[in-house]
Design an enzyme around this catalytic site. Sequence first.
Site, PDB file in Angstrom:
ATOM      1  N   TYR A  66      -2.208  -1.073  10.251  1.00 60.33           N
ATOM      2  CA  TYR A  66      -2.381  -2.049   8.374  1.00 60.33           C
ATOM      3  C   TYR A  66      -0.840  -1.408   8.086  1.00 60.33           C
ATOM      4  O   TYR A  66      -0.688  -2.030   7.947  1.00 60.33           O
ATOM      5  CB  TYR A  66      -3.522  -0.785   7.997  1.00 60.33           C
ATOM      6  CG  TYR A  66      -3.666  -1.160   6.222  1.00 60.33           C
ATOM      7  CD1 TYR A  66      -4.159  -1.862   6.413  1.00 60.33           C
ATOM      8  CD2 TYR A  66      -3.536  -0.040   6.050  1.00 60.33           C
ATOM      9  CE1 TYR A  66      -4.182  -2.419   4.593  1.00 60.33           C
ATOM     10  CE2 TYR A  66      -3.060  -0.382   3.660  1.00 60.33           C
ATOM     11  CZ  TYR A  66      -3.953  -1.215   3.530  1.00 60.33           C
ATOM     12  OH  TYR A  66      -3.837  -1.863   2.381  1.00 60.33           O
TER      13      TYR A  66
ATOM     14  N   SER B 295       1.132  -1.024  -0.376  1.00 63.20           N
ATOM     15  CA  SER B 295      -0.288   0.382  -0.005  1.00 63.20           C
ATOM     16  C   SER B 295       1.116   1.693   0.125  1.00 63.20           C
ATOM     17  O   SER B 295       1.712   1.551   0.294  1.00 63.20           O
ATOM     18  CB  SER B 295      -0.639   0.073   1.221  1.00 63.20           C
ATOM     19  OG  SER B 295      -1.944   1.243   1.791  1.00 63.20           O
TER      20      SER B 295
HETATM   21  N1  LIG Z   1      -8.444  -0.194  -2.401  1.00 63.48           N
HETATM   22  C1  LIG Z   1      -6.959   0.294  -1.725  1.00 63.48           C
HETATM   23  O1  LIG Z   1      -8.073   1.714  -1.620  1.00 63.48           O
HETATM   24  C2  LIG Z   1      -5.815  -0.076  -1.476  1.00 63.48           C
HETATM   25  C3  LIG Z   1      -5.164   1.049  -1.525  1.00 63.48           C
HETATM   26  C4  LIG Z   1      -4.076   0.560  -0.942  1.00 63.48           C
HETATM   27  C5  LIG Z   1      -3.456  -0.542  -0.967  1.00 63.48           C
HETATM   28  N2  LIG Z   1      -4.865  -2.180  -1.448  1.00 63.48           N
HETATM   29  C6  LIG Z   1      -4.248  -3.572  -1.059  1.00 63.48           C
HETATM   30  O2  LIG Z   1      -4.737  -3.492  -2.381  1.00 63.48           O
HETATM   31  C7  LIG Z   1      -5.604  -5.437  -1.845  1.00 63.48           C
HETATM   32  C8  LIG Z   1      -6.282  -5.482  -2.674  1.00 63.48           C
HETATM   33  O3  LIG Z   1      -7.391  -4.703  -2.001  1.00 63.48           O
HETATM   34  P1  LIG Z   1      -9.160  -4.045  -2.875  1.00 63.48           P
HETATM   35  O4  LIG Z   1      -8.628  -2.736  -3.017  1.00 63.48           O
HETATM   36  O5  LIG Z   1      -8.665  -4.865  -3.985  1.00 63.48           O
HETATM   37  O6  LIG Z   1     -10.020  -5.153  -1.540  1.00 63.48           O
HETATM   38  P2  LIG Z   1     -11.260  -6.046  -1.773  1.00 63.48           P
HETATM   39  O7  LIG Z   1     -11.631  -6.180   0.116  1.00 63.48           O
HETATM   40  O8  LIG Z   1     -11.679  -5.907  -2.810  1.00 63.48           O
HETATM   41  O9  LIG Z   1     -10.256  -7.899  -1.581  1.00 63.48           O
HETATM   42  C9  LIG Z   1      -9.958  -8.162  -0.959  1.00 63.48           C
HETATM   43  C10 LIG Z   1      -9.791  -9.381  -0.404  1.00 63.48           C
HETATM   44  O10 LIG Z   1      -9.117 -10.434   0.378  1.00 63.48           O
HETATM   45  C11 LIG Z   1      -9.988 -10.950   1.396  1.00 63.48           C
HETATM   46  N3  LIG Z   1      -9.737 -12.162   1.555  1.00 63.48           N
HETATM   47  C12 LIG Z   1      -9.453 -11.199   2.600  1.00 63.48           C
HETATM   48  N4  LIG Z   1      -9.015 -12.732   3.735  1.00 63.48           N
HETATM   49  C13 LIG Z   1      -8.943 -13.439   3.450  1.00 63.48           C
HETATM   50  C14 LIG Z   1      -8.864 -14.581   4.085  1.00 63.48           C
HETATM   51  N5  LIG Z   1      -8.391 -14.647   4.878  1.00 63.48           N
HETATM   52  N6  LIG Z   1      -8.827 -15.798   3.048  1.00 63.48           N
HETATM   53  C15 LIG Z   1      -8.646 -15.322   1.303  1.00 63.48           C
HETATM   54  N7  LIG Z   1      -9.289 -14.726   1.333  1.00 63.48           N
HETATM   55  C16 LIG Z   1      -9.245 -13.609   2.493  1.00 63.48           C
HETATM   56  C17 LIG Z   1     -11.625 -10.816   0.655  1.00 63.48           C
HETATM   57  O11 LIG Z   1     -12.377 -11.846   1.042  1.00 63.48           O
HETATM   58  C18 LIG Z   1     -11.560  -9.545  -0.413  1.00 63.48           C
HETATM   59  O12 LIG Z   1     -11.983 -10.139  -1.220  1.00 63.48           O
HETATM   60  C19 LIG Z   1      -5.107  -5.237  -0.639  1.00 63.48           C
HETATM   61  O13 LIG Z   1      -3.909  -5.929   0.108  1.00 63.48           O
HETATM   62  C20 LIG Z   1      -5.170  -3.816   0.410  1.00 63.48           C
HETATM   63  O14 LIG Z   1      -5.092  -3.935   1.352  1.00 63.48           O
HETATM   64  C21 LIG Z   1      -5.590  -1.356  -1.316  1.00 63.48           C
END
Ligand SMILES: NC(=O)c1ccc[n+]([C@@H]2O[C@H](COP(=O)([O-])OP(=O)(O)OC[C@H]3O[C@@H](n4cnc5c(N)ncnc54)[C@H](O)[C@@H]3O)[C@@H](O)[C@H]2O)c1
Length: 249
Positions: free
Chosen positions: A150, A137
């Site tokens: 986080y 992130s």
């Molecule tokens: N959306 C943002 O603004 C943002 C910014 C920086 C980083 N990120 C990172 O990007 C990555 C993807 O995030 P996203 O925005 O697609 O979020 P999202 O919530 O849409 O997707 C995350 C997925 O991880 C799955 N997950 C969580 N725990 C799990 C487990 N124990 N076993 C299997 N699956 C599990 C959830 O079910 C979900 O579908 C994450 O690592 C997040 O921290 C997101």
Amino acid sequence: MTFKDKTIVVAGAGGGMGKAVVETLLKENANVVGCDLNIASLEELEGVDRFLGIEGNLLEEEKVKSVFSNAKETFGGIHGLVNAAGIAQSSTPIEQVDLKEWYKLIDINLTMTFLTCREAASYMKEQGGGAIVNIGSVSVTRPRPGLQSYVASKGAVESFTKALALELSDNQINVNLLHPGPSDTNMLGQFAQKGADIEKMKDTVFKDSVPMGRLLEPQDIANSVKFLLSDEASMVTGSVFHVDGGRNI
Ligand SMILES: NC(=O)c1ccc[n+]([C@@H]2O[C@H](COP(=O)([O-])OP(=O)(O)OC[C@H]3O[C@@H](n4cnc5c(N)ncnc54)[C@H](O)[C@@H]3O)[C@@H](O)[C@H]2O)c1
């Protein structure tokens, strides 16, 4: 860039970024194994013969093992891993952060990355190469107040990625980290304080933090993941790749 006959495991495939990665790789002719706690968002891929969806908790060692053995059995090898699963922290002052919440963030964001990478490494070593993309992130580089736990979990993923890249370099396994900026997925609103107006924040605080003037789309992330998995990136390893419209500057 071709992914024909390559098999990529996508952890967090049911989420915003994970789904975009799955669809992008399928368009590039890869075989894709998508796993998530919930794969309902991938329903329309049921029956696509180059796609295998597996529902389950990737914090369970046995589940992780079965995902990889299933992938190998179905498609004959494992060439890539994308770790796009994770959870957010709602902005909270440190004195109010419950120890259970701290452990949950470390477990899901860091330990789960360790578990999938450990499994992928053994298959990729045997096969003579591969590529791993972990998702961090931009908050590691530019933290926001109240996200200390986080950010710590994602900072550790950065250190882990670099250490693993060095360890696996002799095996021709590329290991890279992609730091997304604020992206328009379900997760974005979960970073806000409880009770905040999420839609308004997306349009102001989050959008304004991106020098290029818009939130990232899942496809922006998937495009760079595709590059990092490709043969064209064969000399890219241990890198920290910001995909954030300049938010890290
Ligand atoms: N959306 C943002 O603004 C943002 C910014 C920086 C980083 N990120 C990172 O990007 C990555 C993807 O995030 P996203 O925005 O697609 O979020 P999202 O919530 O849409 O997707 C995350 C997925 O991880 C799955 N997950 C969580 N725990 C799990 C487990 N124990 N076993 C299997 N699956 C599990 C959830 O079910 C979900 O579908 C994450 O690592 C997040 O921290 C997101």
